[in-house]
Design a protein around this motif. Structure first.
Motif, PDB file in Angstrom:
ATOM      1  N   TYR A 354       0.848  -1.192   0.000  1.00  0.00           N
ATOM      2  CA  TYR A 354       0.000   0.000   0.000  1.00  0.00           C
ATOM      3  C   TYR A 354       0.882   1.239   0.000  1.00  0.00           C
ATOM      4  O   TYR A 354       2.095   1.181   0.259  1.00  0.00           O
ATOM      5  CB  TYR A 354      -0.928   0.027   1.232  1.00  0.00           C
ATOM      6  N   GLU A 356       0.547   5.210   1.634  1.00  0.00           N
ATOM      7  CA  GLU A 356      -0.258   6.088   2.484  1.00  0.00           C
ATOM      8  C   GLU A 356       0.159   7.528   2.230  1.00  0.00           C
ATOM      9  O   GLU A 356       1.333   7.880   2.318  1.00  0.00           O
ATOM     10  CB  GLU A 356      -0.081   5.725   3.963  1.00  0.00           C
ATOM     11  N   ARG A 360      -4.782   8.990   3.540  1.00  0.00           N
ATOM     12  CA  ARG A 360      -5.540   7.956   2.828  1.00  0.00           C
ATOM     13  C   ARG A 360      -4.593   6.851   2.395  1.00  0.00           C
ATOM     14  O   ARG A 360      -3.447   7.118   2.028  1.00  0.00           O
ATOM     15  CB  ARG A 360      -6.253   8.571   1.622  1.00  0.00           C
ATOM     16  N   ARG A 361      -5.071   5.631   2.429  1.00  0.00           N
ATOM     17  CA  ARG A 361      -4.253   4.489   2.050  1.00  0.00           C
ATOM     18  C   ARG A 361      -4.710   3.966   0.671  1.00  0.00           C
ATOM     19  O   ARG A 361      -5.868   3.666   0.474  1.00  0.00           O
ATOM     20  CB  ARG A 361      -4.362   3.392   3.097  1.00  0.00           C
ATOM     21  N   HIS A 363      -4.125   0.947  -1.941  1.00  0.00           N
ATOM     22  CA  HIS A 363      -3.668  -0.432  -1.857  1.00  0.00           C
ATOM     23  C   HIS A 363      -3.118  -0.940  -3.183  1.00  0.00           C
ATOM     24  O   HIS A 363      -3.544  -0.529  -4.264  1.00  0.00           O
ATOM     25  CB  HIS A 363      -4.810  -1.339  -1.392  1.00  0.00           C
ATOM     26  N   LYS A 544     -13.601   0.461   3.370  1.00  0.00           N
ATOM     27  CA  LYS A 544     -12.658   0.019   4.388  1.00  0.00           C
ATOM     28  C   LYS A 544     -13.208  -1.195   5.132  1.00  0.00           C
ATOM     29  O   LYS A 544     -12.466  -2.125   5.462  1.00  0.00           O
ATOM     30  CB  LYS A 544     -12.393   1.152   5.387  1.00  0.00           C
TER      31      LYS A 544
END
Length: 646
Positions: A354, A356, A360-361, A363, A544
């Motif tokens: 991922y 970051e 916000r992440r 993926h 999420k």
């Protein structure tokens, strides 16, 4: 009382003057009339003779023969068929219904046909022919002709109608013709008089519509003598018009049929382009439809079955469909970074699974990450994080510029209906479209072909052909018009050859190394080796909460919520002749669903027929043979083995 001599003389003088005046007036009137008669009979004789002729001679337009359309090898794909029909003239028939009843014993004539004909006869003048049935077989027409003495007012006729011998194979490319409508006429400022001919047919979609002026031809004329009520007495003269010009397409009918059969059961689009000159060798949208149904008048039931089909058979997915290109866009990002000098083929980025940024992440498709990646490995294994990282360094404006250089975000000028422009977004585009500033998250999404990025299979095929050849090949659909070769454009792209080779090496690794996402669809024959790139584009957002409990697999989702499956490829390596782009709507996996299709189609293009089993890994040959056997190909195109074109 006797008048004096002086009064008599005065009265005589008055009478004489009046007589002179009256005589002068009469002379003037007669002179004027004589002059007018002379003017009309001598000086305007030709004009009045013409008006008199027009009262008894009518000029009727004669429809020209529509131009034919052929594939690249000269096989007809749109032709003019003889149309055998039966008409009836009320004034000659007498009891029209009785005649129609007798006629129904000779040819198939339903009660609805009889009722329709009676209504039409009642609306028309007594001497106007009304069509009872058309598209009759020759046997039925001959039967009517033999029995003509017993069928007063009935007349067999031979006309022409458009026919598409390969049916659904070319439906989205050729399109179809249909009668001129009021809507068609409303779009034209100065409509051709031909369009006023009853039941005259014009192109409604595809090549038939876009090349209408070329295919239509020029009208002829027939001078006929009519009587006082307008009935035709005899034909005085005839001048045949000019037939429409013939077209030869760049498409190979055999490859088109193979591709159509290969896509059976899928909602998909495939485009094959010759990397050397931009010729479109195949353009298939599945499912398709039979254009002959529209020419002859499609039934309500047939039309409803097309419009209510969730796979959208009437839409041409090859050029009208615009989809997120997914990971097939990664070559664009790589070339933008290489050309800008921001990365090299050896530049490395670490993928923990991922990225970051901004709270916000984002993926990677592989949740555990790929570890350290360079350019070749990032394409081979389709690492997302690698492209998240370099896209931020390169910037969206450079990426968008490279995308357009490779053919994305471009509406190509081809004679097809509703060609999509797609979107290669940059900062100005978002300002114009949404009134918002570009964000870093937009760049990250775009780096893997998601977000605002949209492309059609045609554009992806052009992109792949340009990467394979290093030339700015322009797609071409019309090969010749009446035998005259049409222009080809394939100027150099101007990209650094080393950068191109680096991206090509990554695509080669995708298809030919055991860690490549396309390795399962590799080619065993080294002479037919291909290079490709898989792509899977999301059509839904993954929350999420879903990611925390485990992302739902595509095959467990409703069909219309599954990911699109993409694959682009070219071959043979290292001397590419063909490039292909495949999208299977909601197919789920680019490497699992679209890659095998791309391999089969590309091999068929390179070998000129059904691919030989020797081109496949030995472990897959039984499966491939069974697939080919089950494919609904036309018999004339089903060959046991193709011969290499490469």
């Amino acid at each position: 009382m006797r008048r004096s001599e002086k009064d008599v003389e005065r009265s005589a003088g008055i009478v004489t003057r009046r007589g002179l005046v009256l005589g002068g007036l009469q002379l003037a009137v007669m002179g004027t009339l004589g002059f007018r008669l002379r003017h009309m009979q001598v000086e305007q004789a030709d004009e009045y003779r013409l008006l008199a002729e027009e009262n008894r001679i009518n000029v009727r337009l004669l429809a020209p023969q529509r131009g034919l359309i052929f594939d690249r090898n000269g096989r007809p794909i749109a032709e003019n068929d003889q149309n055998y029909r039966v008409v009836i003239v009320r004034e000659d028939a007498g009891d029209v219904e009785a005649v129609l009843r007798r006629l129904s014993g000779l040819i198939p004539l339903e009660e609805a046909d009889i009722e329709r004909t009676l209504r039409e006869v009642a609306r028309r003048s007594a001497f106007v022919p009304v069509t009872v049935r058309d598209q009759l077989p020759w046997e039925d027409l001959a039967r009517v002709a033999i029995n003509a003495p017993a069928l007063p007012g009935v007349r067999p006729e031979v006309g022409q109608t458009r026919g598409y011998p390969l049916g659904q194979d070319f439906a989205h490319v050729i399109g179809y013709v249909g009668p001129v409508s009021d809507y068609d006429l409303s779009k034209l400022e100065h409509p051709d008089p031909l369009l006023q001919i009853p039941k005259f047919q014009i192109g409604k979609s595809g090549v038939e519509a876009r090349m209408e002026d070329v295919l239509r031809g020029k009208a002829g004329a027939s001078q006929i003598e009519v009587n006082a009520v307008g009935r035709v007495m005899r034909e005085l003269s005839r001048s045949e018009g000019a037939s429409g010009r013939n077209l030869q397409l760049t498409i190979d009918a055999g490859l088109q049929n193979f591709t159509q059969a290969r896509l059976e059961g899928e909602s998909a689009g495939v485009v094959v382009i010759d990397t050397r000159n931009g010729d479109i060798a195949a353009a298939v949208s599945s499912p398709s439809f039979d254009p002959n149904l529209f020419v002859r008048g499609i039934s309500v039931a047939d039309y409803r079955s097309l419009t209510e089909n969730s796979y959208r058979p009437l839409a041409s997915k090859t050029v009208q469909g615009a989809y997120p290109p997914g990971s097939t866009f990664k070559m664009v990002v790589a070339l933008a970074g290489l050309e800008a000098g921001i990365i090299t083929p050896d530049s490395r980025e670490y993928c923990p699974g991922y990225l970051e940024t901004g709270g916000r992440r984002f993926h990677c498709w592989r949740s555990g990450g790929h570890g350290m990646m360079n350019l070749t490995a990032s394409l081979q294994q389709s690492c997302d994080v690698y492209y998240y990282e370099i896209a931020q360094k390169v910037g969206i404006d450079r990426i968008a510029a490279m995308a357009k250089r490779l053919g994305l975000g471009t509406r190509f000028d081809l004679p097809l209906s509703a060609i999509a422009e797609g979107i290669a977004p940059d900062k100005d585009w978002k300002r114009r479209s949404y009134g918002q500033e570009w964000r870093i998250g937009d760049t990250i999404n775009a780096s893997i072909g998601q977000g605002y990025v949209l492309a059609s299979p045609l554009q992806l095929a052009v992109m792949t052909a340009r990467i394979a050849s290093g030339n700015a090949v322009m797609p071409r659909l019309i090969k010749t018009i009446d035998g005259v070769e049409q222009p080809v454009s394939a100027e150099p792209l101007g990209l650094n050859p080393r950068n191109l080779r680096a991206v090509q090496a990554g695509m080669d690794a995708v298809s030919n190394t055991n860690r490549g996402t396309g390795y399962g669809s590799r080619v065993a024959d080294e002479a037919l080796r291909i290079a490709g790139k898989s792509g899977t584009s999301q059509v839904r957002n993954i929350s999420k909460a879903e990611r925390a409990r485990g992302v739902t697999r595509n095959d467990q989702l409703p069909w219309n919520r599954r990911d699109h499956a993409l694959f682009v490829a070219y071959g043979p390596v290292p001397d590419p002749h063909y490039a292909v782009a495949v999208i299977v709507e909601h197919g789920g996996s680019g490497s699992g669903i679209s890659a095998p299709i791309a391999r089969d189609v590309l091999l068929a293009a390179m070998t000129g027929g059904v691919p030989p089993l020797s081109a496949y890994p030995s472990s897959q040959r039984d499966e491939v043979a069974a697939r080919f056997e089950a494919m609904p190909m036309r018999p004339q195109f089903r060959e046991k083995h193709g011969k290499s074109r490469a």
